[in-house]
Design a protein around this motif. Structure first.
Motif, PDB file in Angstrom:
ATOM      1  N   TYR A 161     -28.863   5.132  36.148  1.00  0.00           N
ATOM      2  CA  TYR A 161     -28.409   3.994  35.363  1.00  0.00           C
ATOM      3  C   TYR A 161     -28.311   4.382  33.889  1.00  0.00           C
ATOM      4  N   ALA A 162     -27.279   3.844  33.224  1.00  0.00           N
ATOM      5  CA  ALA A 162     -27.137   4.028  31.781  1.00  0.00           C
ATOM      6  C   ALA A 162     -26.553   2.769  31.168  1.00  0.00           C
ATOM      7  N   LEU A 163     -27.037   2.415  29.997  1.00  0.00           N
ATOM      8  CA  LEU A 163     -26.444   1.336  29.222  1.00  0.00           C
ATOM      9  C   LEU A 163     -25.170   1.857  28.562  1.00  0.00           C
ATOM     10  N   TRP A 164     -24.113   1.056  28.585  1.00  0.00           N
ATOM     11  CA  TRP A 164     -22.880   1.419  27.889  1.00  0.00           C
ATOM     12  C   TRP A 164     -22.774   0.567  26.631  1.00  0.00           C
ATOM     13  N   HIS A 165     -22.847   1.208  25.488  1.00  0.00           N
ATOM     14  CA  HIS A 165     -22.719   0.512  24.211  1.00  0.00           C
ATOM     15  C   HIS A 165     -21.224   0.327  23.923  1.00  0.00           C
ATOM     16  N   CYS A 166     -20.660  -0.650  24.601  1.00  0.00           N
ATOM     17  CA  CYS A 166     -19.216  -0.871  24.543  1.00  0.00           C
ATOM     18  C   CYS A 166     -18.776  -1.540  23.251  1.00  0.00           C
ATOM     19  N   ASP A 167     -19.731  -2.075  22.515  1.00  0.00           N
ATOM     20  CA  ASP A 167     -19.451  -2.707  21.233  1.00  0.00           C
ATOM     21  C   ASP A 167     -20.737  -2.681  20.411  1.00  0.00           C
ATOM     22  N   ASP A 168     -20.738  -3.367  19.300  1.00  0.00           N
ATOM     23  CA  ASP A 168     -21.889  -3.316  18.399  1.00  0.00           C
ATOM     24  C   ASP A 168     -22.743  -4.583  18.451  1.00  0.00           C
ATOM     25  N   ARG A 169     -22.799  -5.223  19.604  1.00  0.00           N
ATOM     26  CA  ARG A 169     -23.583  -6.452  19.741  1.00  0.00           C
ATOM     27  C   ARG A 169     -25.056  -6.198  19.423  1.00  0.00           C
ATOM     28  N   ALA A 170     -25.704  -7.226  18.930  1.00  0.00           N
ATOM     29  CA  ALA A 170     -27.118  -7.112  18.571  1.00  0.00           C
ATOM     30  C   ALA A 170     -28.030  -7.186  19.791  1.00  0.00           C
ATOM     31  N   ASP A 171     -27.646  -7.974  20.792  1.00  0.00           N
ATOM     32  CA  ASP A 171     -28.485  -8.165  21.977  1.00  0.00           C
ATOM     33  C   ASP A 171     -28.187  -7.072  23.002  1.00  0.00           C
ATOM     34  N   LEU A 172     -28.924  -5.990  22.940  1.00  0.00           N
ATOM     35  CA  LEU A 172     -28.677  -4.836  23.809  1.00  0.00           C
ATOM     36  C   LEU A 172     -28.956  -5.147  25.277  1.00  0.00           C
ATOM     37  N   ALA A 173     -29.752  -6.173  25.537  1.00  0.00           N
ATOM     38  CA  ALA A 173     -30.070  -6.530  26.921  1.00  0.00           C
ATOM     39  C   ALA A 173     -28.860  -7.055  27.677  1.00  0.00           C
ATOM     40  N   THR A 174     -27.816  -7.450  26.959  1.00  0.00           N
ATOM     41  CA  THR A 174     -26.611  -7.978  27.608  1.00  0.00           C
ATOM     42  C   THR A 174     -25.526  -6.920  27.787  1.00  0.00           C
ATOM     43  N   LEU A 175     -25.788  -5.695  27.362  1.00  0.00           N
ATOM     44  CA  LEU A 175     -24.809  -4.625  27.532  1.00  0.00           C
ATOM     45  C   LEU A 175     -24.558  -4.366  29.019  1.00  0.00           C
ATOM     46  N   PRO A 176     -23.355  -3.906  29.354  1.00  0.00           N
ATOM     47  CA  PRO A 176     -23.114  -3.514  30.747  1.00  0.00           C
ATOM     48  C   PRO A 176     -23.928  -2.276  31.105  1.00  0.00           C
ATOM     49  N   ILE A 177     -24.400  -2.256  32.342  1.00  0.00           N
ATOM     50  CA  ILE A 177     -25.159  -1.121  32.868  1.00  0.00           C
ATOM     51  C   ILE A 177     -24.282  -0.408  33.886  1.00  0.00           C
ATOM     52  N   ILE A 178     -24.128   0.885  33.695  1.00  0.00           N
ATOM     53  CA  ILE A 178     -23.310   1.695  34.588  1.00  0.00           C
ATOM     54  C   ILE A 178     -24.224   2.430  35.558  1.00  0.00           C
ATOM     55  N   ARG A 179     -23.943   2.292  36.831  1.00  0.00           N
ATOM     56  CA  ARG A 179     -24.661   3.112  37.816  1.00  0.00           C
ATOM     57  C   ARG A 179     -23.737   4.251  38.199  1.00  0.00           C
ATOM     58  N   PHE A 180     -24.064   5.448  37.708  1.00  0.00           N
ATOM     59  CA  PHE A 180     -23.296   6.646  38.011  1.00  0.00           C
ATOM     60  C   PHE A 180     -23.760   7.182  39.359  1.00  0.00           C
ATOM     61  N   GLY A 181     -22.902   7.099  40.362  1.00  0.00           N
ATOM     62  CA  GLY A 181     -23.263   7.534  41.703  1.00  0.00           C
ATOM     63  C   GLY A 181     -23.196   9.031  41.865  1.00  0.00           C
ATOM     64  N   ASP A 182     -24.048   9.568  42.725  1.00  0.00           N
ATOM     65  CA  ASP A 182     -24.090  11.017  42.923  1.00  0.00           C
ATOM     66  C   ASP A 182     -22.871  11.545  43.673  1.00  0.00           C
ATOM     67  N   GLU A 183     -22.028  10.662  44.192  1.00  0.00           N
ATOM     68  CA  GLU A 183     -20.802  11.097  44.859  1.00  0.00           C
ATOM     69  C   GLU A 183     -19.558  10.697  44.060  1.00  0.00           C
ATOM     70  N   GLY A 184     -19.744  10.470  42.764  1.00  0.00           N
ATOM     71  CA  GLY A 184     -18.621  10.149  41.900  1.00  0.00           C
ATOM     72  C   GLY A 184     -18.259   8.677  41.858  1.00  0.00           C
ATOM     73  N   ASP A 185     -19.071   7.837  42.486  1.00  0.00           N
ATOM     74  CA  ASP A 185     -18.803   6.400  42.495  1.00  0.00           C
ATOM     75  C   ASP A 185     -19.450   5.734  41.279  1.00  0.00           C
ATOM     76  N   LEU A 186     -19.009   4.514  40.998  1.00  0.00           N
ATOM     77  CA  LEU A 186     -19.523   3.755  39.864  1.00  0.00           C
ATOM     78  C   LEU A 186     -19.760   2.311  40.262  1.00  0.00           C
ATOM     79  N   ASP A 187     -20.806   1.721  39.729  1.00  0.00           N
ATOM     80  CA  ASP A 187     -20.994   0.274  39.745  1.00  0.00           C
ATOM     81  C   ASP A 187     -21.233  -0.156  38.310  1.00  0.00           C
TER      82      ASP A 187
END
Length: 199
Positions: A75-101
């Motif tokens: 899992y990784a947080l994507w800082h897609c913008d400069d919002r102050a509330d980091l808890a609302t950032l999208p979370i990317i699940r990088f799959g080990d077979e090249g998939d994404l959620d």
């Protein structure tokens, strides 16, 4: 200097629960990394092993924080913008077979973790009754903690599908467009674009 795990209070609360007196393993596949762990797998996933410095400005907008599966997804947080509330950032699940959620915000991730399956596969009655299937040792305590701390409950099957689908619809196309700006030409993102959908 602070001893906090991260600059995000919600994530720190989960880390405190994980480090607490109970069993650290509360959700199948999930295990905390060092916050913003440099070797989490981003370079390999994006085929950037020899272009790290060139892509550093992009990579700094991704903050790995936890293992997602035993096979190497994370899992990784994507800082897609400069919002102050980091808890609302999208979370990317990088799959080990090249998939994404893509999951919108930490609280949605916390609910999905309550399913206690690394692929978020629901526990139906047959699975619950199977003696070879067991919840993680800390699962019950986590469900209680989630309710007491955030007023959240494990999602129904339909709610889990909605959480997983809505993140892709909201951020999917934008995230893939962003990846294509710097990822290796070896990566073919068209299949991900079709799966994630969105605009």
């Amino acid at each position: 200097m602070t001893d906090a795990y991260s600059p995000i209070s919600e994530l720190n609360l989960l880390k405190e629960f994980s480090d607490g007196p109970g069993d650290a393993y509360f959700s199948d596949g999930f295990e905390f990394y060092e916050y913003d762990r440099p070797d989490a797998g981003l370079l390999e996933w994006l085929s950037l092993e020899r272009r790290e410095e060139e892509a550093r400005g992009y990579l700094d907008r991704l903050t790995p924080f936890a293992q997602a599966t035993a096979s190497g997804s994370f899992y990784a947080l994507w800082h897609c913008d400069d919002r102050a509330d980091l808890a609302t950032l999208p979370i990317i699940r990088f799959g080990d077979e090249g998939d994404l959620d893509i999951i919108e915000g930490l609280r949605n991730l916390f609910r999905l973790l309550a399913i206690d399956d690394e692929w978020f596969t629901p526990w139906d009655e047959e699975r619950e009754a199977d003696p070879d299937e067991e919840h993680s040792p800390g699962h019950e305590a986590y469900v209680v903690w989630l309710k007491e701390t955030f007023g959240l409950t494990p999602p129904t099957d339909a709610e889990a599908d909605e959480v997983l689908g809505s993140g892709g619809k909201k951020y999917g196309a934008r995230f893939v467009d962003w990846l294509e700006e710097f990822a290796s030409e070896k990566n073919d993102f068209d299949p991900l674009r079709k799966v994630l959908g969105g605009s």
